[in-house]
Design an enzyme around this catalytic site. Structure first.
Site, short mmCIF file in Angstrom:
data_model
loop_
_atom_site.label_atom_id
_atom_site.label_comp_id
_atom_site.label_asym_id
_atom_site.label_seq_id
_atom_site.Cartn_x
_atom_site.Cartn_y
_atom_site.Cartn_z
N ASN A 281 16.09 -4.64 -16.64
CA ASN A 281 16.07 -3.89 -17.78
C ASN A 281 14.70 -3.39 -17.62
OD1 ASN A 281 15.25 -4.91 -21.03
ND2 ASN A 281 15.76 -2.97 -20.29
N GLY A 282 14.89 -1.69 -17.85
CA GLY A 282 13.32 -0.91 -17.48
C GLY A 282 13.45 0.21 -16.61
N GLY B 279 22.39 -1.88 -25.38
CA GLY B 279 23.35 -0.96 -24.73
C GLY B 279 24.63 -1.09 -24.89
N CYS C 272 8.94 8.14 -23.75
CA CYS C 272 8.63 6.68 -23.24
C CYS C 272 8.92 6.77 -21.65
CB CYS C 272 9.68 5.87 -23.56
SG CYS C 272 9.35 4.21 -22.83
N TYR D 263 11.95 -1.19 -33.56
CA TYR D 263 13.48 -0.76 -33.52
C TYR D 263 14.50 -1.76 -32.75
CZ TYR D 263 17.16 2.50 -32.88
OH TYR D 263 18.51 3.11 -32.80
N CYS E 260 2.05 -1.89 -25.29
CA CYS E 260 1.97 -0.47 -25.27
C CYS E 260 2.08 0.29 -26.29
CB CYS E 260 3.26 -0.11 -24.24
SG CYS E 260 3.32 1.51 -23.67
N CYS F 279 18.25 -1.81 -21.95
CA CYS F 279 19.43 -2.25 -21.44
C CYS F 279 19.29 -3.91 -21.76
CB CYS F 279 19.50 -2.48 -20.19
SG CYS F 279 19.83 -0.66 -19.34
N CYS G 7 6.37 -3.55 -25.05
CA CYS G 7 6.95 -2.48 -25.94
C CYS G 7 6.66 -2.64 -27.29
CB CYS G 7 8.22 -1.93 -25.42
SG CYS G 7 8.85 -0.65 -26.34
N CYS H 275 4.15 5.87 -26.63
CA CYS H 275 4.76 6.97 -27.27
C CYS H 275 4.23 7.39 -28.54
CB CYS H 275 6.29 6.67 -27.45
SG CYS H 275 6.36 5.02 -28.20
S1 SF4 Z 1 5.82 4.27 -24.53
FE1 SF4 Z 1 6.74 3.29 -26.53
S2 SF4 Z 1 9.16 2.93 -25.92
FE2 SF4 Z 1 8.19 3.08 -24.05
S3 SF4 Z 1 7.14 1.04 -23.81
FE3 SF4 Z 1 5.59 1.98 -24.45
S4 SF4 Z 1 5.71 1.55 -26.65
FE4 SF4 Z 1 7.54 0.89 -25.69
#
Ligand code: SF4
Length: 455
Positions: free
Chosen positions: A103-104, A28, A391, A251, A441, A2, A245, A444
């Site tokens: 957002n999250g 979004g 995710c 992306y 992170c 978002c 992220c 995914c």
């Molecule tokens: S799991 Fe992937 S999409 Fe979700 S926060 Fe972590 S890096 Fe981003």
């Protein structure tokens, strides 16, 4: 995913906020909303639809006030309804009215919601923004906590991703979770202050200076000035590291944004170069799947000396492909979205560069389209590792079954998408491209979730 935006200052706050949200529309497209304060009362407008459709001039003029927060919604939790759109207005029995937007995704949403329902809190939606807002108001109004203490306690209870804005009649409280999952920036304008999910929103409002809000940082913004409180992020995380992220860089973010202490477009070029460095296939042209892979294709093309050609033309009047909530709408979007350049592909060996493969359905249609336009070889290059895990922090990759890389090997995916060859980046290569890779992170891609319910 978002987008959020907030403003306090001399300009009409709702108009500045609409402008900021317009720059965050890519985050979004399902719904949007603005809550505004004139110092005494709050007004809210939220609807399904795009910012420029919902917030036309006459409507903005009715939203008079000097402070506002706004939100563009991309659904991850809750159905596409106005109730689940943000901001949420939170009324109290005798006290003021508040508004909240975030957002999250909160991973311990269920437990927290049940706990607060047991305390007598009622909810209007299934949205975690409402949960966070009501938690704050409960702490302030029923437990008598001051807002700083309430935010600190919230950070101790909530697990997951939230970049958040809390509007009172005279102030905006802006804060970011201790992991720093989602981006958030703070800026100064002539006569005001603004907060936004991405720095591109600072560009349009001509912010004189801006910076990122730190994980576990709280800013208290009023017309008179700004106060900052930096909580102990390590302690609030209960150990563990930051978790920006990495998919935002790959992306989601606009390439002209700066986030997590780096420029997004720089990193996308480097991702393309990384792909090129391990590739030897012969080809006549490098073609990006527009728009998010444009910079990656540029990096690839420069590194290998193969011409970059815009062989696929994208319609800008269709939403982002995997933002659409159902598969049937998604399929329709792909066909409407891309069109090959007439005669360009005829008899060519083509390298198609894309940022990621989630379900595999979009890229398969594109490969077929390119072959149908006459290409004799189609080699697909993906500037991220295979997405194997859903995710849990706000990006819509909801089930294991939907993720093609979770059920197929790379060779099986190649066959499924009907490409002549297929190469991905590895997680290690992605880490080599990012600044401060240990602060990101990658769940995914790896399944190593930095924060889970109860941890
Ligand atoms: S799991 Fe992937 S999409 Fe979700 S926060 Fe972590 S890096 Fe981003």
């Amino acid at each position: 995913m978002c987008g959020i935006f907030g403003y306090i200052g001399d300009e009409p706050a709702a108009e500045i906020t609409a402008l900021g949200l317009f720059m965050l529309q890519h985050r979004g497209q399902e719904a949007c909303g603005i809550a505004v304060s004139d110092g005494r009362k709050l007004k809210l407008v939220k609807e399904l639809g795009y910012v420029k459709e919902v917030f036309y001039q006459e409507r903005l003029e009715e939203l008079d006030g000097f402070a506002a927060i706004g939100h563009v919604r991309y659904p991850t939790r809750g159905t596409p309804t106005v109730e689940n759109a943000q901001p949420h207005l939170i009324t109290t029995l005798n006290g003021p009215v508040y508004a909240f937007a975030s957002n999250g995704d909160v991973v311990n949403y269920r437990n927290l919601r049940e706990a607060y329902e047991k305390k007598g809190v009622f909810f209007d939606s299934d949205n975690d923004g409402e949960l966070l807002g009501r938690m704050l108001v409960y702490k302030m109004e029923r437990e008598g906590k001051d807002p700083v203490q309430a935010v600190l306690e919230l950070m101790g209870e909530v697990k997951g991703a939230y970049s958040a804005l809390f509007l009172t009649p005279t102030r905006i409280y802006a804060f970011r979770d201790p992991w720093g999952f989602r981006p958030m920036v703070f800026g100064k304008t002539d006569g005001g202050y603004a907060v936004a999910s991405e720095s591109v929103a600072m560009d349009i409002i001509r912010a004189k200076e801006w910076r990122e809000i730190e994980p576990a940082e709280l800013l208290i913004i009023s017309k008179e000035g700004v106060e900052g409180v930096k909580f102990n992020e390590e302690e609030l995380r209960g150990g563990g590291r930051r978790a920006h992220c990495s998919f935002e860089i790959i992306y989601f973010a606009r390439p002209d944004s700066y986030q997590y202490r780096q420029f997004v477009h720089d990193k996308r070029i480097l991702l393309g170069e990384k792909l090129a460095a391990k590739d030897t296939v012969e080809a006549d042209a490098v073609v990006p799947v527009p728009d998010s892979s444009n910079f990656m294709a540029l990096g690839y093309s420069r590194k290998r000396g193969i011409p970059l050609c815009f062989g696929l033309i994208r319609s800008h009047y269709v939403g982002r492909t995997f933002i659409k909530p159902t598969q049937s709408i998604r399929d329709e979007s792909v066909r409407q979205k891309f069109n090959p350049l007439y005669k360009f592909f005829s008899d060519k060996r083509v390298i198609l560069v894309d940022d990621s493969i989630v379900r595999g359905t979009t890229i398969r249609k594109i490969v077929r389209m390119v072959r149908g336009a006459g290409a004799k070889e189609v080699h697909v290059r993906i500037a991220s590792p295979p997405v194997r895990f859903p995710c849990r922090y706000g990006i819509d990759t909801p089930t294991y079954e939907e993720l093609i890389a979770n059920r197929m090997s790379i060779e099986e995916i190649r066959k499924f998408i009907e490409a002549d060859s297929l190469i991905y980046l590895t997680v290690e290569e992605l880490r080599e491209v990012l600044d401060y890779p240990e602060d990101f992170c990658y769940a995914c891609f790896t399944g190593e979730y930095p924060v889970l319910e109860g941890k």
